[in-house]
Design a protein around this motif. Structure first.
Motif, PDB file in Angstrom:
ATOM      1  N   ARG A  13       0.818  -1.656  -0.470  1.00  0.00           N
ATOM      2  CA  ARG A  13       0.162  -0.183   0.042  1.00  0.00           C
ATOM      3  C   ARG A  13       0.852   1.684  -0.058  1.00  0.00           C
ATOM      4  O   ARG A  13       0.554   1.903  -0.976  1.00  0.00           O
ATOM      5  N   GLN A  14       2.045   1.429   1.261  1.00  0.00           N
ATOM      6  CA  GLN A  14       2.969   2.590   0.763  1.00  0.00           C
ATOM      7  C   GLN A  14       3.310   2.579  -0.168  1.00  0.00           C
ATOM      8  O   GLN A  14       3.476   3.888  -0.996  1.00  0.00           O
ATOM      9  N   ALA A  15       4.155   1.816  -0.494  1.00  0.00           N
ATOM     10  CA  ALA A  15       4.628   1.941  -2.255  1.00  0.00           C
ATOM     11  C   ALA A  15       4.163   2.065  -3.354  1.00  0.00           C
ATOM     12  O   ALA A  15       4.368   3.346  -4.217  1.00  0.00           O
ATOM     13  N   ALA A  16       2.934   1.658  -3.477  1.00  0.00           N
ATOM     14  CA  ALA A  16       1.654   2.081  -4.357  1.00  0.00           C
ATOM     15  C   ALA A  16       1.847   3.591  -3.592  1.00  0.00           C
ATOM     16  O   ALA A  16       1.035   4.439  -5.179  1.00  0.00           O
ATOM     17  N   LEU A  17       0.900   4.134  -2.870  1.00  0.00           N
ATOM     18  CA  LEU A  17       0.974   4.821  -2.735  1.00  0.00           C
ATOM     19  C   LEU A  17       2.263   6.881  -3.149  1.00  0.00           C
ATOM     20  O   LEU A  17       1.973   7.551  -3.034  1.00  0.00           O
ATOM     21  N   ALA A  18       2.725   6.116  -2.760  1.00  0.00           N
ATOM     22  CA  ALA A  18       4.206   6.947  -2.909  1.00  0.00           C
ATOM     23  C   ALA A  18       4.738   6.638  -4.680  1.00  0.00           C
ATOM     24  O   ALA A  18       5.211   7.765  -4.978  1.00  0.00           O
ATOM     25  N   TYR A  35      -5.761  -0.130  -6.132  1.00  0.00           N
ATOM     26  CA  TYR A  35      -4.786   1.117  -6.933  1.00  0.00           C
ATOM     27  C   TYR A  35      -4.411   1.427  -8.546  1.00  0.00           C
ATOM     28  O   TYR A  35      -4.796   0.280  -9.146  1.00  0.00           O
ATOM     29  N   LYS A  36      -4.357   2.440  -8.446  1.00  0.00           N
ATOM     30  CA  LYS A  36      -4.485   2.755 -10.213  1.00  0.00           C
ATOM     31  C   LYS A  36      -3.731   4.112 -10.298  1.00  0.00           C
ATOM     32  O   LYS A  36      -3.464   4.981 -10.202  1.00  0.00           O
ATOM     33  N   VAL A  37      -3.201   3.567 -11.483  1.00  0.00           N
ATOM     34  CA  VAL A  37      -2.688   4.909 -12.698  1.00  0.00           C
ATOM     35  C   VAL A  37      -3.401   4.933 -13.820  1.00  0.00           C
ATOM     36  O   VAL A  37      -3.138   4.226 -14.801  1.00  0.00           O
ATOM     37  N   ALA A  38      -3.417   6.733 -14.402  1.00  0.00           N
ATOM     38  CA  ALA A  38      -4.220   6.810 -15.645  1.00  0.00           C
ATOM     39  C   ALA A  38      -5.451   5.621 -15.787  1.00  0.00           C
ATOM     40  O   ALA A  38      -5.534   5.291 -16.684  1.00  0.00           O
TER      41      ALA A  38
END
Length: 77
Positions: A13-18, A35-38
């Motif tokens: 979770r921490q790595a994703a939010l970073a 967790y998503k990007v674009a």
């Protein structure tokens, strides 16, 4: 529930939010932390202490580094 599983989920979770541009929410169910990007999902973490699961979307050559011995193997197309 295991302490190691909790730590692994927290680290994911921490790595994703970073990562820049990461969006976070619960679009499927309140028990799946997404967790998503674009607009594309790259990480799903369960919020169920009895089912500590992390699903990571990545290229097959990177998936080998994520597989633990004796666990599920990466899915390839």
């Amino acid at each position: 529930m295991s302490a190691a599983g909790d730590r692994l989920q927290d680290t994911a979770r921490q790595a994703a939010l970073a990562l820049p541009g990461t969006d976070h929410g619960y679009p499927f169910t309140q028990h799946l932390d997404v967790y998503k990007v674009a607009g594309k999902v790259f990480l799903i973490v369960t919020d169920d202490p009895d089912e500590q699961i992390i699903t990571v979307k990545c290229e097959p050559e990177h998936a080998r580094a994520l597989v633990l011995p004796g666990r599920d193997r990466p899915r390839t197309r």
